[in-house]
Design a protein around this motif. Structure first.
Motif, PDB file in Angstrom:
ATOM      1  N   ARG A   3       0.797  -1.155   0.099  1.00 31.34           N
ATOM      2  CA  ARG A   3       0.291   0.022   0.007  1.00 31.34           C
ATOM      3  C   ARG A   3       1.005   1.445  -0.006  1.00 31.34           C
ATOM      4  NH1 ARG A   3      -3.401   0.248   4.985  1.00 31.34           N
ATOM      5  NH2 ARG A   3      -1.655  -0.280   5.804  1.00 31.34           N
ATOM      6  N   PHE A   4       0.427   2.177  -0.524  1.00 20.65           N
ATOM      7  CA  PHE A   4       1.063   3.722  -0.457  1.00 20.65           C
ATOM      8  C   PHE A   4       0.235   4.643   0.028  1.00 20.65           C
ATOM      9  CE2 PHE A   4       2.705   1.036  -4.058  1.00 20.65           C
ATOM     10  CZ  PHE A   4       4.033   1.202  -3.866  1.00 20.65           C
ATOM     11  N   GLY A   5       0.868   5.117   1.088  1.00 22.81           N
ATOM     12  CA  GLY A   5       0.002   6.300   1.795  1.00 22.81           C
ATOM     13  C   GLY A   5       0.667   7.737   1.769  1.00 22.81           C
ATOM     14  N   TYR A   6       0.148   8.433   2.181  1.00 28.61           N
ATOM     15  CA  TYR A   6       0.483   9.856   2.541  1.00 28.61           C
ATOM     16  C   TYR A   6       0.696  10.231   3.992  1.00 28.61           C
ATOM     17  CZ  TYR A   6       1.699  14.845   1.635  1.00 28.61           C
ATOM     18  OH  TYR A   6       2.304  16.017   1.944  1.00 28.61           O
ATOM     19  N   PHE A   7       1.991  10.829   4.339  1.00 22.82           N
ATOM     20  CA  PHE A   7       2.381  11.181   5.531  1.00 22.82           C
ATOM     21  C   PHE A   7       2.234  12.674   5.713  1.00 22.82           C
ATOM     22  CE2 PHE A   7       6.241  10.274   8.689  1.00 22.82           C
ATOM     23  CZ  PHE A   7       5.438  10.697   9.800  1.00 22.82           C
ATOM     24  N   LEU A   8       1.105  13.120   6.541  1.00 21.33           N
ATOM     25  CA  LEU A   8       0.956  14.209   6.969  1.00 21.33           C
ATOM     26  C   LEU A   8       1.882  14.917   7.958  1.00 21.33           C
ATOM     27  CD1 LEU A   8      -2.884  13.633   7.093  1.00 21.33           C
ATOM     28  CD2 LEU A   8      -1.934  15.077   5.337  1.00 21.33           C
ATOM     29  N   SER A   9       2.352  16.334   7.699  1.00 22.19           N
ATOM     30  CA  SER A   9       3.423  16.863   8.609  1.00 22.19           C
ATOM     31  C   SER A   9       2.714  17.897   9.235  1.00 22.19           C
ATOM     32  CB  SER A   9       4.603  17.090   7.665  1.00 22.19           C
ATOM     33  OG  SER A   9       5.468  17.887   8.212  1.00 22.19           O
ATOM     34  N   CYS A  10       2.697  17.638  10.485  1.00 24.93           N
ATOM     35  CA  CYS A  10       2.218  18.563  11.552  1.00 24.93           C
ATOM     36  C   CYS A  10       3.358  19.637  11.815  1.00 24.93           C
ATOM     37  CB  CYS A  10       1.684  17.826  12.805  1.00 24.93           C
ATOM     38  SG  CYS A  10       0.183  16.932  12.737  1.00 24.93           S
ATOM     39  N   GLU A  11       4.446  19.239  11.496  1.00 18.46           N
ATOM     40  CA  GLU A  11       5.596  20.132  11.937  1.00 18.46           C
ATOM     41  C   GLU A  11       5.655  21.404  10.763  1.00 18.46           C
ATOM     42  OE1 GLU A  11       7.567  15.884  12.609  1.00 18.46           O
ATOM     43  OE2 GLU A  11       5.817  16.823  11.154  1.00 18.46           O
ATOM     44  N   GLU A  12       4.936  21.386   9.503  1.00 13.99           N
ATOM     45  CA  GLU A  12       5.015  22.287   8.608  1.00 13.99           C
ATOM     46  C   GLU A  12       3.742  22.807   8.373  1.00 13.99           C
ATOM     47  OE1 GLU A  12       6.788  21.614   4.734  1.00 13.99           O
ATOM     48  OE2 GLU A  12       7.483  19.725   5.126  1.00 13.99           O
ATOM     49  N   GLU A  17      -5.016  22.930   6.978  1.00 11.87           N
ATOM     50  CA  GLU A  17      -4.119  22.504   5.876  1.00 11.87           C
ATOM     51  C   GLU A  17      -3.924  21.174   5.767  1.00 11.87           C
ATOM     52  OE1 GLU A  17      -3.476  26.847   6.426  1.00 11.87           O
ATOM     53  OE2 GLU A  17      -3.121  25.044   7.841  1.00 11.87           O
ATOM     54  N   LEU A  18      -3.660  20.593   6.888  1.00  9.79           N
ATOM     55  CA  LEU A  18      -3.727  19.029   7.101  1.00  9.79           C
ATOM     56  C   LEU A  18      -4.741  18.303   6.680  1.00  9.79           C
ATOM     57  CD1 LEU A  18      -1.632  18.910  10.394  1.00  9.79           C
ATOM     58  CD2 LEU A  18      -0.582  18.270   8.423  1.00  9.79           C
ATOM     59  N   LYS A 299       5.327  23.861   0.210  1.00 12.94           N
ATOM     60  CA  LYS A 299       4.006  24.265  -0.111  1.00 12.94           C
ATOM     61  C   LYS A 299       3.414  23.891  -1.344  1.00 12.94           C
ATOM     62  CE  LYS A 299       4.185  27.101   3.768  1.00 12.94           C
ATOM     63  NZ  LYS A 299       3.425  26.916   4.805  1.00 12.94           N
ATOM     64  N   GLU A 300       4.102  23.265  -1.972  1.00 12.74           N
ATOM     65  CA  GLU A 300       3.400  22.705  -3.261  1.00 12.74           C
ATOM     66  C   GLU A 300       2.813  21.450  -3.387  1.00 12.74           C
ATOM     67  OE1 GLU A 300       5.598  23.694  -6.949  1.00 12.74           O
ATOM     68  OE2 GLU A 300       7.275  24.325  -6.087  1.00 12.74           O
ATOM     69  N   GLN A 301       1.855  21.562  -2.341  1.00 21.36           N
ATOM     70  CA  GLN A 301       0.945  20.225  -2.262  1.00 21.36           C
ATOM     71  C   GLN A 301       0.137  19.822  -3.499  1.00 21.36           C
ATOM     72  OE1 GLN A 301       1.354  18.324   0.671  1.00 21.36           O
ATOM     73  NE2 GLN A 301       3.008  19.550   1.255  1.00 21.36           N
ATOM     74  N   GLN A 302      -0.456  20.800  -4.051  1.00 19.57           N
ATOM     75  CA  GLN A 302      -1.530  20.114  -5.268  1.00 19.57           C
ATOM     76  C   GLN A 302      -0.704  19.793  -6.507  1.00 19.57           C
ATOM     77  OE1 GLN A 302      -5.318  20.279  -5.103  1.00 19.57           O
ATOM     78  NE2 GLN A 302      -4.292  18.713  -6.609  1.00 19.57           N
ATOM     79  N   GLY A 303       0.607  20.464  -6.688  1.00 17.92           N
ATOM     80  CA  GLY A 303       1.068  19.756  -7.841  1.00 17.92           C
ATOM     81  C   GLY A 303       1.848  18.513  -7.417  1.00 17.92           C
ATOM     82  N   PHE A 304       2.345  18.212  -6.194  1.00 20.44           N
ATOM     83  CA  PHE A 304       2.785  16.970  -5.682  1.00 20.44           C
ATOM     84  C   PHE A 304       1.657  16.070  -5.834  1.00 20.44           C
ATOM     85  CE2 PHE A 304       2.435  13.860  -2.483  1.00 20.44           C
ATOM     86  CZ  PHE A 304       3.452  13.265  -2.642  1.00 20.44           C
TER      87      PHE A 304
END
Length: 318
Positions: A3-12, A17-18, A299-304
Motif C-alpha cells: 500500500r502507498f500512503g501519504y504522511f501528513l506533516s504536523c511540523e509544517e 491545511e492538513l 508548500k507545493e502540495q497540489q502539484g505534488f
C-alpha cells in the motif's frame, strides 16, 4: 501488493491545511494516511505543530482513508492512560480505520515538563510497560496498575471501539526491532532497511505488517526543490542519536548547519523525475515493507498530488 500512503506533516502545516491535504491524498489515489505527533517542529522554518488528536478527529469526518499517528510517544509528555483514551476515541470515530503508532520519542517533544530524559534502554522498557497498559485500558475494563514506571488507579475508558486497536511500534535499531516484534502488531521505521525487517521477522514479527516513510520534494525546478528540502528538513540527515537527544528547535538548527544542500540532494528525491520518486518508494517494497508513506516537503502540495496521481502511483502499481 504494498500500500502507498501519504504522511501528513504536523511540523509544517496547520490543522486546516492538513485536513485539506488528506482530502487531496484520497483524491490522488493514496491508500492510507500517517500523521506526525509533535509538540515542537524540528526547526522554526517548519513553523507549525498542532495537537494531533484534534486533527485526527477532523480527518475522521473528512476522508475515508485509514489514519495512524506516526508516531505517538506514550512515555513522558503524555501518560499512557491518556493515550489509551485518545486512541479509543479515534478508533470509534474512524470506525475500524485507525491504528496506533507508538515509539520511544525525542527529547525535543518529551522533555517540556522538566522531567529527566531517560537513555534509550530505559525508554524501551517504559514503552513496553506503556503498551501493556494501553492494551488493558482499550478493553474497557477498570484497571489499577503499579509498575516500574507508571501508576494507574481505578481507571476505565468507557468509549471504546468494538474491535481492538492494533498498535505498531517504531524501531530504528536491532534491540528496538526485537522489542517491536514482541510487543507490537506491526513495525514502523524510516529507512528501507531489509536487515532490520529480517530481524523483526525473526524475533516474532513473521506475519505482522511493516511500514516505512520517506520525504520527497516535488517541484518543476529541481534546484528549488533541493533548496526547499534543505531549508526545511536538513535535520533528517543528522547522524546517530542526535534526533532523540537534542532538546529544542534551536539546537536542531545549529546542528543542521553542518548539513549541505548536496547531502540533502543525495538523500531526498527532489524535482519532477517520476522514475526517481518511484525508485525511492520501490526500495521499501524491495526491502519487504507492506506499506510506504510519502510526505511532500514545502508548500507545493497540489502539484505534488497531481504528479503522484498521474506519474508515480501508476508506475508503482503497474
Amino acid at each position: 501488493m504494498a500500500r502507498f500512503g501519504y504522511f501528513l506533516s504536523c511540523e509544517e502545516h496547520g490543522p486546516v491545511e492538513l485536513v485539506e491535504q488528506a482530502r487531496m491524498a484520497e483524491q490522488a489515489g493514496f491508500d492510507c494516511l500517517w500523521i506526525s505527533d509533535h509538540y515542537h517542529p524540528w526547526n522554526d522554518q517548519q513553523g507549525q505543530s498542532p495537537f494531533v488528536w484534534s486533527v485526527i478527529g477532523a480527518l475522521s469526518r473528512a476522508v475515508s482513508l485509514p489514519v495512524e499517528p506516526a508516531v505517538t510517544c506514550p512515555l513522558v509528555r503524555t501518560h499512557p492512560a491518556v493515550i489509551a483514551q485518545a486512541a479509543a476515541t479515534s478508533a470509534v470515530q474512524l470506525g475500524g480505520r485507525f491504528r496506533l503508532g507508538v515509539g520511544s520519542g525525542e527529547a525535543l517533544n518529551e522533555h517540556i515538563l522538566g522531567t529527566v530524559w531517560p537513555e534509550a534502554s530505559v525508554r524501551l522498557d517504559m514503552l513496553e510497560e506503556a503498551v501493556q497498559l494501553i492494551r488493558r485500558l482499550l478493553t474497557g475494563d477498570q484497571i489499577s496498575h503499579r509498575g516500574r514506571h507508571y501508576v494507574v488507579e481505578n481507571a476505565r475508558v468507557y468509549t471504546v471501539p468494538e474491535e481492538t486497536v492494533p498498535i505498531d511500534v517504531s524501531a530504528f535499531g536491532p534491540q528496538a526491532a526485537e522489542t517491536a516484534a514482541r510487543i507490537g502488531d506491526g513495525l514502523i521505521t524510516m529507512a528501507p532497511d531489509a536487515g532490520l525487517v529480517e530481524r523483526f521477522r525473526r524475533a516474532g514479527g513473521e506475519s505482522k505488517p511493516v511500514a516505512g516513510g520517506l520525504k520527497v520534494c516535488w517541484s518543476a525546478d529541481r534546484c528549488e526543490a533541493v533548496r526547499t528540502a534543505h531549508r526545511l528538513w536538513a535535520n533528517e540527515q543528522l547522524p546517530g542519536e542526535l534526533a532523540q537527544i537534542l532538546p529544542s528547535p534551536r539546537h536542531f538548527e545549529q546542528a543542521s548547519q553542518l548539513i549541505t544542500e548536496e547531502q540533502v540532494a543525495a538523500s531526498v528525491p527532489c524535482g519532477d523525475n517520476p522514475d526517481e520518486h518511484a525508485k525511492a518508494l520501490s526500495a521499501f517494497v524491495d526491502a519487504g515493507f507492506d506499506a510506504v508513506y510519502v510526505s511532500q516537503i514545502g508548500k507545493e502540495q497540489q502539484g505534488f498530488f497531481d504528479f503522484y496521481h498521474t506519474n508515480v502511483l501508476p508506475r508503482l502499481r503497474g
